[in-house]
Design a protein around this motif. Sequence first.
Motif, PDB file in Angstrom:
ATOM      1  N   GLN A  55      13.737  33.283  27.864  1.00 35.14           N
ATOM      2  CA  GLN A  55      13.575  32.556  26.611  1.00 35.14           C
ATOM      3  C   GLN A  55      13.742  31.045  26.813  1.00 35.14           C
ATOM      4  N   PHE A  56      14.752  30.663  27.599  1.00 34.46           N
ATOM      5  CA  PHE A  56      14.988  29.235  27.867  1.00 34.46           C
ATOM      6  C   PHE A  56      13.796  28.624  28.610  1.00 34.46           C
ATOM      7  N   THR A  57      13.305  29.319  29.632  1.00 31.84           N
ATOM      8  CA  THR A  57      12.185  28.803  30.423  1.00 31.84           C
ATOM      9  C   THR A  57      10.919  28.700  29.577  1.00 31.84           C
ATOM     10  N   LEU A  58      10.671  29.735  28.755  1.00 27.71           N
ATOM     11  CA  LEU A  58       9.483  29.701  27.910  1.00 27.71           C
ATOM     12  C   LEU A  58       9.548  28.555  26.903  1.00 27.71           C
ATOM     13  N   SER A  59      10.727  28.335  26.336  1.00 25.57           N
ATOM     14  CA  SER A  59      10.888  27.218  25.393  1.00 25.57           C
ATOM     15  C   SER A  59      10.684  25.884  26.097  1.00 25.57           C
ATOM     16  N   LYS A  60      11.240  25.738  27.302  1.00 25.07           N
ATOM     17  CA  LYS A  60      11.092  24.492  28.049  1.00 25.07           C
ATOM     18  C   LYS A  60       9.632  24.236  28.405  1.00 25.07           C
ATOM     19  N   MET A  61       8.932  25.280  28.841  1.00 24.21           N
ATOM     20  CA  MET A  61       7.517  25.121  29.181  1.00 24.21           C
ATOM     21  C   MET A  61       6.699  24.770  27.944  1.00 24.21           C
ATOM     22  N   GLY A  62       7.075  25.317  26.787  1.00 23.63           N
ATOM     23  CA  GLY A  62       6.381  24.961  25.550  1.00 23.63           C
ATOM     24  C   GLY A  62       6.573  23.503  25.201  1.00 23.63           C
ATOM     25  N   ARG A  63       7.816  23.017  25.359  1.00 23.14           N
ATOM     26  CA  ARG A  63       8.084  21.606  25.063  1.00 23.14           C
ATOM     27  C   ARG A  63       7.311  20.689  26.016  1.00 23.14           C
ATOM     28  N   ILE A  64       7.293  21.060  27.299  1.00 22.79           N
ATOM     29  CA  ILE A  64       6.562  20.243  28.281  1.00 22.79           C
ATOM     30  C   ILE A  64       5.077  20.225  27.960  1.00 22.79           C
ATOM     31  N   ALA A  65       4.530  21.377  27.592  1.00 19.21           N
ATOM     32  CA  ALA A  65       3.102  21.440  27.271  1.00 19.21           C
ATOM     33  C   ALA A  65       2.777  20.568  26.057  1.00 19.21           C
ATOM     34  N   ASN A  66       3.632  20.627  25.023  1.00 22.45           N
ATOM     35  CA  ASN A  66       3.405  19.783  23.843  1.00 22.45           C
ATOM     36  C   ASN A  66       3.519  18.300  24.187  1.00 22.45           C
ATOM     37  N   SER A  67       4.538  17.962  25.007  1.00 26.44           N
ATOM     38  CA  SER A  67       4.730  16.561  25.379  1.00 26.44           C
ATOM     39  C   SER A  67       3.549  16.038  26.178  1.00 26.44           C
ATOM     40  N   GLU A  68       3.064  16.832  27.130  1.00 25.41           N
ATOM     41  CA  GLU A  68       1.935  16.400  27.943  1.00 25.41           C
ATOM     42  C   GLU A  68       0.680  16.258  27.090  1.00 25.41           C
ATOM     43  N   ALA A  69       0.505  17.184  26.146  1.00 26.48           N
ATOM     44  CA  ALA A  69      -0.679  17.094  25.289  1.00 26.48           C
ATOM     45  C   ALA A  69      -0.623  15.828  24.435  1.00 26.48           C
ATOM     46  N   GLU A  70       0.534  15.547  23.847  1.00 25.64           N
ATOM     47  CA  GLU A  70       0.679  14.331  23.031  1.00 25.64           C
ATOM     48  C   GLU A  70       0.477  13.077  23.875  1.00 25.64           C
ATOM     49  N   TYR A  71       1.035  13.079  25.078  1.00 21.82           N
ATOM     50  CA  TYR A  71       0.901  11.922  25.969  1.00 21.82           C
ATOM     51  C   TYR A  71      -0.568  11.683  26.314  1.00 21.82           C
ATOM     52  N   SER A  72      -1.275  12.750  26.675  1.00 19.72           N
ATOM     53  CA  SER A  72      -2.683  12.610  27.062  1.00 19.72           C
ATOM     54  C   SER A  72      -3.521  12.115  25.889  1.00 19.72           C
ATOM     55  N   VAL A  73      -3.267  12.669  24.715  1.00 19.88           N
ATOM     56  CA  VAL A  73      -4.027  12.238  23.532  1.00 19.88           C
ATOM     57  C   VAL A  73      -3.772  10.754  23.235  1.00 19.88           C
TER      58      VAL A  73
END
Length: 473
Positions: A34-52
């Motif tokens: 659960q912790f890893t999945l949440s962390k990967m979700g946050r990283i994916a959102n952050s990278e998407a926002e950064y790229s946009v």
Amino acid sequence: MIGLAMQLGSLRQLTVVSFILVLVPLLMLLTYSQFTLSKMGRIANSEAEYSVAVVRRLSKMEGLSVDIERLFKQYNVLHNVALKNLAEKSIERFVELQVLVCSELSEKQSCNHLSERLEWLELYAGDQDQLLLDAQLAEFKVNLADLSDQIESMLDLRILAQQDYVNSVLQIQVWLTIILVGISLLLIIFGTRIILRPVEKLEMVIRAISKQESDLPSISKSGPKELIVLEHKLHQLAARLVQLENLRHALLRHASHELKTPLASIKEGCSLLSEQVVGQLNPQQAEVVSLLNISTERLNLLIVQLLDYNLLLQQAKPVFELIDTQRLFKDFITDNSLAIQQNNNVLELNIDIETIFADAHLIRRILDNLLSNALAHGSKGRPISLHLYSQQDVQILEVANRGQRVPLEMRQSLFQPFSRGNSKRNDRVVGSGLGLSIVADCARMMHGKAEIIDIEQADFCVRVTIPTNGESI
């Protein structure tokens, strides 16, 4: 876990604690997932926002570059100060976005070239050659394209780095799953072993009681209190069974001994009366004495069979050995030749094996009792067949005779102690019902069985099956 099991006093507590300990690694795995999945979700959102955000700034810079190029070309033709001011404001907005975009880059070469072009444009007064302005604007577009390519490469590298991170997390997740699931399996094995150990101890006690062993396994000093209480009860039951067994043996011994003394006196008195030593007997008196003789013989037979049955029950374990069948049947026929001749029977032997693996005393008891049963209940003058052979991993003895058939519903009961059939005996003596019971007990002690079967060449046949390896069938 073993120390914890020794401290727990209840089987229910031990079971619950074992289940909880087994679930701990699985809960750890679930929490980490659960912790890893949440962390990967946050990283994916952050990278998407950064790229946009980066792509949006770059798109705005490209739009401003078009405005800057258009305004400077118009200013070069019209020399309108308002156009110059609009161009400078566009340059200011472009520089603001450039600073934000270039701060994300490690290589600043494209940004420096763009800054040089912007500085030249800011100093442009409109009096230079048109060709020089066009060259500067073309160079500006090239530098902006280089910056765009550099941003695209940077975003590609960040995506690859994110993929590498995801792969590393997945690999760690796989190894962690294997390790924690393995730990859970080991805990399951240990927990099952700890729970089943007291049950296995109870099985050992029950097996020792069933085999009539004198030394039982010691009572456990630690473990679930319910099973320890059950162990105590089994030991008490074993002691009670030993006491009852001793009482039964003593009763049979004393009863048989006490009966033999008056029986010898009765037999001696009947013998004196039959020989008319004490005086002449009339026919009625002679008939009474004859009945007395028959009764004493029957009572003597019952006492002998009781003693034989008691001796059989006292034998704790069979002693298996290879027995020469020729010698076995030679001694058997010699000892029983007189009884065979009295009824004019013929003994037909069919021995297919040279040796038999069994207890010598028990197999001889089986033969004696089966022959006695055949002589007592079989037809006089008809042959008695003995067939000994092996089949797969068992040795089979069949004793058959002519006489009265036994109904199917009565066959099993004939192997019970003191159970007699409906057929009349040839010697007019009422049997004790122990003969076939002794046969069944002897076969059972050698891990075999006795049964009544149907065959074409005889009316009554007893089959005794004994395993060749001395183990249960």
